[in-house]
Design a protein around this motif. Structure first.
Motif, mmCIF file in Angstrom:
data_model
loop_
_atom_site.group_PDB
_atom_site.id
_atom_site.type_symbol
_atom_site.label_atom_id
_atom_site.label_comp_id
_atom_site.label_asym_id
_atom_site.label_seq_id
_atom_site.Cartn_x
_atom_site.Cartn_y
_atom_site.Cartn_z
ATOM 1 N N GLY A 3 0.831 -1.205 0.000
ATOM 2 C CA GLY A 3 0.000 0.000 0.000
ATOM 3 C C GLY A 3 0.858 1.245 0.000
ATOM 4 N N MET A 29 0.597 8.174 2.062
ATOM 5 C CA MET A 29 1.275 7.883 3.327
ATOM 6 C C MET A 29 2.261 6.732 3.176
ATOM 7 N N LYS A 82 -14.731 8.632 5.305
ATOM 8 C CA LYS A 82 -14.702 7.229 5.777
ATOM 9 C C LYS A 82 -14.498 7.192 7.290
ATOM 10 N N PRO A 142 -6.761 12.908 1.685
ATOM 11 C CA PRO A 142 -7.917 12.950 0.780
ATOM 12 C C PRO A 142 -9.243 13.035 1.544
ATOM 13 N N ALA A 187 -6.247 2.175 2.000
ATOM 14 C CA ALA A 187 -7.227 3.258 1.984
ATOM 15 C C ALA A 187 -8.331 3.086 3.027
ATOM 16 N N GLY A 237 -1.137 12.492 11.642
ATOM 17 C CA GLY A 237 -0.110 13.222 10.877
ATOM 18 C C GLY A 237 -0.325 12.912 9.417
HETATM 19 P P1 NAP Z 1 -4.142 6.888 -0.594
HETATM 20 O O1 NAP Z 1 -3.109 7.819 -1.068
HETATM 21 O O2 NAP Z 1 -5.518 6.957 -1.174
HETATM 22 O O3 NAP Z 1 -3.573 5.385 -0.742
HETATM 23 C C1 NAP Z 1 -4.408 4.294 -0.515
HETATM 24 C C2 NAP Z 1 -3.681 2.989 -0.804
HETATM 25 O O4 NAP Z 1 -4.654 1.915 -0.782
HETATM 26 C C3 NAP Z 1 -3.017 2.935 -2.196
HETATM 27 O O5 NAP Z 1 -1.855 2.163 -2.100
HETATM 28 C C4 NAP Z 1 -4.081 2.215 -3.032
HETATM 29 O O6 NAP Z 1 -3.553 1.566 -4.165
HETATM 30 C C5 NAP Z 1 -4.559 1.201 -2.032
HETATM 31 N N1 NAP Z 1 -5.862 0.623 -2.365
HETATM 32 C C6 NAP Z 1 -7.077 1.241 -2.357
HETATM 33 N N2 NAP Z 1 -8.039 0.365 -2.690
HETATM 34 C C7 NAP Z 1 -7.427 -0.830 -2.930
HETATM 35 C C8 NAP Z 1 -7.892 -2.118 -3.304
HETATM 36 N N3 NAP Z 1 -9.192 -2.372 -3.485
HETATM 37 N N4 NAP Z 1 -6.980 -3.103 -3.482
HETATM 38 C C9 NAP Z 1 -5.672 -2.868 -3.292
HETATM 39 N N5 NAP Z 1 -5.155 -1.658 -2.922
HETATM 40 C C10 NAP Z 1 -6.037 -0.663 -2.744
HETATM 41 O O7 NAP Z 1 -4.364 7.018 0.988
HETATM 42 P P2 NAP Z 1 -3.378 7.594 2.114
HETATM 43 O O8 NAP Z 1 -3.626 9.043 2.261
HETATM 44 O O9 NAP Z 1 -2.001 7.082 1.885
HETATM 45 O O10 NAP Z 1 -4.028 6.916 3.409
HETATM 46 C C11 NAP Z 1 -3.809 5.558 3.726
HETATM 47 C C12 NAP Z 1 -4.481 5.268 5.058
HETATM 48 O O11 NAP Z 1 -3.930 6.116 6.068
HETATM 49 C C13 NAP Z 1 -5.992 5.541 5.074
HETATM 50 O O12 NAP Z 1 -6.609 4.587 5.888
HETATM 51 C C14 NAP Z 1 -6.096 6.941 5.678
HETATM 52 O O13 NAP Z 1 -7.339 7.151 6.300
HETATM 53 C C15 NAP Z 1 -4.951 6.900 6.662
HETATM 54 N N6 NAP Z 1 -4.345 8.202 6.980
HETATM 55 C C16 NAP Z 1 -4.089 9.104 5.994
HETATM 56 C C17 NAP Z 1 -3.507 10.322 6.328
HETATM 57 C C18 NAP Z 1 -3.221 11.377 5.284
HETATM 58 O O14 NAP Z 1 -3.028 12.531 5.690
HETATM 59 N N7 NAP Z 1 -3.162 11.078 4.003
HETATM 60 C C19 NAP Z 1 -3.182 10.599 7.648
HETATM 61 C C20 NAP Z 1 -3.419 9.640 8.626
HETATM 62 C C21 NAP Z 1 -4.002 8.443 8.285
HETATM 63 P P3 NAP Z 1 -3.415 2.368 -5.578
HETATM 64 O O15 NAP Z 1 -2.155 3.202 -5.446
HETATM 65 O O16 NAP Z 1 -3.309 1.305 -6.591
HETATM 66 O O17 NAP Z 1 -4.664 3.204 -5.708
#
Ligand code: NAP
Length: 289
Positions: free
Chosen positions: A7, A11, A239, A233, A65, A122
């Protein structure tokens, strides 16, 4: 120690990059290829399935995600569980509900391995700077064994006890954040609509008791009302609100404000703002004013 990372979104790619920079042997998998190639360019090994990551590594980290994505990489013949065995560890750092985490723990234990949930507070910049807050819960043995890894991604580490505690802590944290941002959106809408200078409005907020790093970071972007490139996002914040409200429902806990805040984020999703930063929720509020 061989570390796997599944993933590589906003992040995950920054966190995995920090592990590579710290000198760990890192093996990665991501559904889409761009992020895989980026990490390969930095020195990570790539493999064709999440299962292959688990087979090659002592500890597998996932940063997905949402619950659906966690299950997609966890289960099935190509999933992480299929590659786990006795002595290995699985750390899920995604923000999910406690039930999803507990099921991950149950299945991991059935495979003879240890499980930790470890959601983070963060955003993109703290992930890049390795200054995340990491809330861990589950198998203490795996937490202790993983400290040298977690310390390369975060500056504050907490162990919160049984699996599910960290998921719940993360959801409680995020509903506060979501509400604060809608309050700021309404303040900006009122200030702008009544002819006030928005720079001065933000300055006033920053000089008093409500001053905080998030308002300082997001306020100018929301005042400008231009583009909202995603650090966190908006679809992921909605979510988190959905999961927090479900948890509250299970506990019989009224969350008056969060219910309304969730409707604002749902309206923003309906406007097509899901892939923007969550600060884009201000667009919905300003559109109405
Ligand atoms: P993101 O950029 O949307 O990345 C999501 C990841 O999940 C990507 O690697 C995506 O793959 C993968 N994914 C989504 N659906 C999938 C599926 N059906 N099968 C396989 N892989 C799948 O999200 P992010 O911002 O890095 O956040 C990741 C997590 O951390 C989330 O739970 C979010 O709530 C949490 N979080 C985020 C932040 C932030 O500020 N961004 C902060 C704290 C916590 P692809 O690249 O192929 O789409």
């Amino acid at each position: 120690m061989k570390i796997g990372f599944v993933g590589l979104g906003i992040m995950g790619s920054a966190m995995a990059a920090n592990l590579v920079k710290a000198g760990f042997q890192v093996t990665v998998w991501n559904r889409s290829s761009d992020a895989r190639n980026l990490l390969a360019g930095m020195g990570a090994a790539t493999v064709p399935t999440p299962r292959a990551v688990a087979e090659r590594c002592d500890i597998v980290i996932a940063m997905m995600a949402n619950p659906v994505a966690v299950i997609a990489v966890r289960d099935g013949s190509d999933g992480i569980l299929a590659g786990l065995s006795s002595g290995k560890g699985y750390i899920d750092m995604s923000t999910v509900d406690a039930d999803t985490s507990r099921e991950s723990a149950r299945l991991t234990h059935a495979a003879g391995a240890l499980f930790l949930e470890a959601p983070v507070a963060g955003s993109r910049k703290p992930a890049e700077d390795a200054t995340l807050t990491i809330m861990a819960a589950g198998d203490r043995e795996l937490y202790d064994r993983s400290l040298s890894i977690l310390e390369k991604m975060g500056k504050k580490l907490l162990f919160l006890g049984e699996t599910g505690s960290a998921a719940r802590m993360k959801l409680a944290n995020n509903l506060v954040m979501a509400g604060m941002l809608t309050a700021l959106s309404e303040g900006i809408a009122l200030a702008a609509g009544s002819g006030l200078d928005l720079g001065q409005f933000l300055d006033v907020l920053d000089s008093g008791a409500v001053a905080n790093p998030m308002f300082r970071l997001k306020g100018p972007q929301m005042a400008a009302n231009g583009e909202f490139p995603a650090a966190f996002p908006l679809k992921h914040m909605q979510k988190d609100l959905r999961l927090a409200l479900r948890l509250a429902e299970e506990n019989g806990q009224p969350l008056f404000t969060t219910a309304v805040v969730n409707e604002q984020y749902k309206a923003a999703l309906a406007e097509g703002l899901g892939d923007c930063d969550f600060a884009a929720v201000s667009r919905v509020i300003r559109k109405l004013s």
